[in-house]
Scaffold this active site. Structure first.
Site, PDB file in Angstrom:
ATOM      1  N   ASP A 158      52.228  -1.928  -7.059  1.00 11.37           N
ATOM      2  CA  ASP A 158      51.935  -0.761  -7.893  1.00 11.37           C
ATOM      3  C   ASP A 158      50.720  -1.044  -8.766  1.00 11.37           C
ATOM      4  O   ASP A 158      50.394  -2.194  -9.062  1.00 11.37           O
ATOM      5  CB  ASP A 158      53.155  -0.456  -8.762  1.00 11.37           C
ATOM      6  CG  ASP A 158      53.297   1.017  -9.077  1.00 11.37           C
ATOM      7  OD1 ASP A 158      52.544   1.823  -8.516  1.00 11.37           O
ATOM      8  OD2 ASP A 158      54.177   1.363  -9.885  1.00 11.37           O
ATOM      9  N   GLU A 205      49.024   0.446  -3.887  1.00 13.00           N
ATOM     10  CA  GLU A 205      49.162   1.774  -4.485  1.00 13.00           C
ATOM     11  C   GLU A 205      47.824   2.111  -5.142  1.00 13.00           C
ATOM     12  O   GLU A 205      47.488   1.593  -6.193  1.00 13.00           O
ATOM     13  CB  GLU A 205      50.295   1.757  -5.512  1.00 13.00           C
ATOM     14  CG  GLU A 205      50.618   3.131  -6.083  1.00 13.00           C
ATOM     15  CD  GLU A 205      49.850   3.415  -7.365  1.00 13.00           C
ATOM     16  OE1 GLU A 205      48.993   4.334  -7.334  1.00 13.00           O
ATOM     17  OE2 GLU A 205      50.079   2.735  -8.366  1.00 13.00           O
ATOM     18  N   ASP A 257      57.742   9.283  -7.369  1.00 10.57           N
ATOM     19  CA  ASP A 257      57.263  10.022  -8.539  1.00 10.57           C
ATOM     20  C   ASP A 257      57.028  11.495  -8.254  1.00 10.57           C
ATOM     21  O   ASP A 257      56.669  12.250  -9.168  1.00 10.57           O
ATOM     22  CB  ASP A 257      55.960   9.405  -9.061  1.00 10.57           C
ATOM     23  CG  ASP A 257      56.187   8.112  -9.825  1.00 10.57           C
ATOM     24  OD1 ASP A 257      57.297   7.913 -10.342  1.00 10.57           O
ATOM     25  OD2 ASP A 257      55.259   7.297  -9.896  1.00 10.57           O
TER      26      ASP A 257
END
Length: 360
Positions: A158, A205, A257
């Protein structure tokens, strides 16, 4: 400096031991893990860490106490740049982060003000001391990634952009306005990881606002980035439309998300955007809106396509996993076992085989 052996022996036997020192001992001396676990000052997060990373004796001791890695692993398939201030890593390895003599963060992470947040976002987690990591040859990162790869097939990192540049905010600020951009380790870190571990099955990401330098770092690393269908329908020839996907990427209808596809199509699109979706995928009532969009993701040239179970089940927005910026009500959806039918499995098999994505 490391805790010497005699001090470690005395500390693990002390019922009033400093929890921070216990964490440091467990981190530096795995053979003391079982002793740390039974100390009354061993806090729950440290027990979970030992249940995940401790040696066999520590894991067996904790299992007898009813604590296992399944109670809440410290690392998962999405090891982020972020480490919480109250994590075992931050407690046991203060030198890894920008902390003061008391172990409190000197600066914290976040992102600068933008269109969506006038004050930016103040995440509050401690920042890595990249000078320290550089001096130690990124040893902590090598250990962390090596262990994660012993558990998972592929890692998604991430906030990949933070390895290029990251927003550093003085501790004590109430907003992210007064931060500044700092330089990350860039390829030096990934070369160290590659030299120690070989080929790295990592997904980066790379969502959100990207500097050119971040794109250059991603290209140089060779890691696949991410493409999210829900970001695609702007009325223009978006890079997130499936016909524009590069081979070296991972395609998602939405991430944890995002809303579910059903919720997104019903609640978040304008009439013009809905029309673009229908026209782009040539959707029909017979096939169904969600199934048509999933077809488009699976038919893309992306090397890997990941479909959330909530989208296979065509769940509404009530099944949304996480809403960024919302502290409550997240990570609560669970799939209904009754919906996981042989018919659904057969349908998934048909679609994945059609686009040569099924396991051989």
């Amino acid at each position: 400096t490391m805790v010497d052996y005699d001090k470690a022996v005395a500390t693990v036997q002390d019922p009033n031991a400093d929890p921070v020192l216990l964490a440091k001992i467990a981190y530096e001396n795995p053979e003391f893990g079982a002793n740390v676990a039974v100390n009354p000052r061993c806090y729950p997060g440290l027990k979970r860490w030992l249940a995940t990373f401790g040696d066999e004796r520590a894991r067996q001791t904790l299992a007898q106490m009813g604590v296992t890695a399944e109670d809440g692993p410290v690392a998962d398939a999405q090891p982020a740049q972020d480490v919480a201030a109250d994590s075992a890593d931050a407690w046991a390895g203060r030198e890894l982060f920008e902390t003061d003599a008391e172990g409190k963060p000197r600066r914290v992470a976040g992102c600068p003000p933008d269109y969506f947040a006038a004050d930016g976002q103040l995440w509050g987690n401690p920042l890595y001391d990249w000078d320290y990591h550089r001096r130690t040859g990124y040893a902590w990162w090598i250990l962390r990634i090596r262990h994660a790869l012993s558990i998972y097939d592929i890692l998604r990192i991430d906030h990949f952009r933070g390895f290029d540049t990251y927003w550093a905010i003085p501790a004590g600020e109430t907003t992210a306005r007064n931060g500044r951009w700092e330089q990350g380790p860039r390829m030096e870190l990934f070369r160290a990881l590659h030299n120690a571990l070989g080929s790295l099955p990592i997904v980066a990401e790379d969502l959100g606002e990207m500097f050119d330098s971040v794109r250059e770092l991603l290209a140089e690393s060779g890691f696949p980035g991410m493409k999210v269908l829900q970001f695609a329908f702007t009325g223009e020839d978006s890079v997130d439309l499936p016909h524009n996907y590069p081979r070296n990427c991972v395609a998602y209808p939405g991430t944890h998300d995002n809303n579910t596809l059903t919720g997104w199509f019903a609640e978040e699109l304008t009439a013009a955007q809905r029309k673009q979706v229908v026209d782009y995928f040539a959707l029909t009532k017979q096939e169904g809106t969600v199934r048509g969009m999933l077809r488009g993701v699976l038919a893309s040239t992306a090397a890997l396509a990941i479909i959330p179970m909530a989208d296979w089940l065509e769940e509404t927005a009530a099944a949304r996993m996480n809403t960024p910026g919302q502290a409550q009500g997240n990570w609560q959806w669970r799939a209904d076992a009754k919906k996981l039918t042989p018919a659904l499995a057969a349908e998934i098999r048909v679609l994945t085989e059609r686009y040569f994505r099924a396991a051989k």
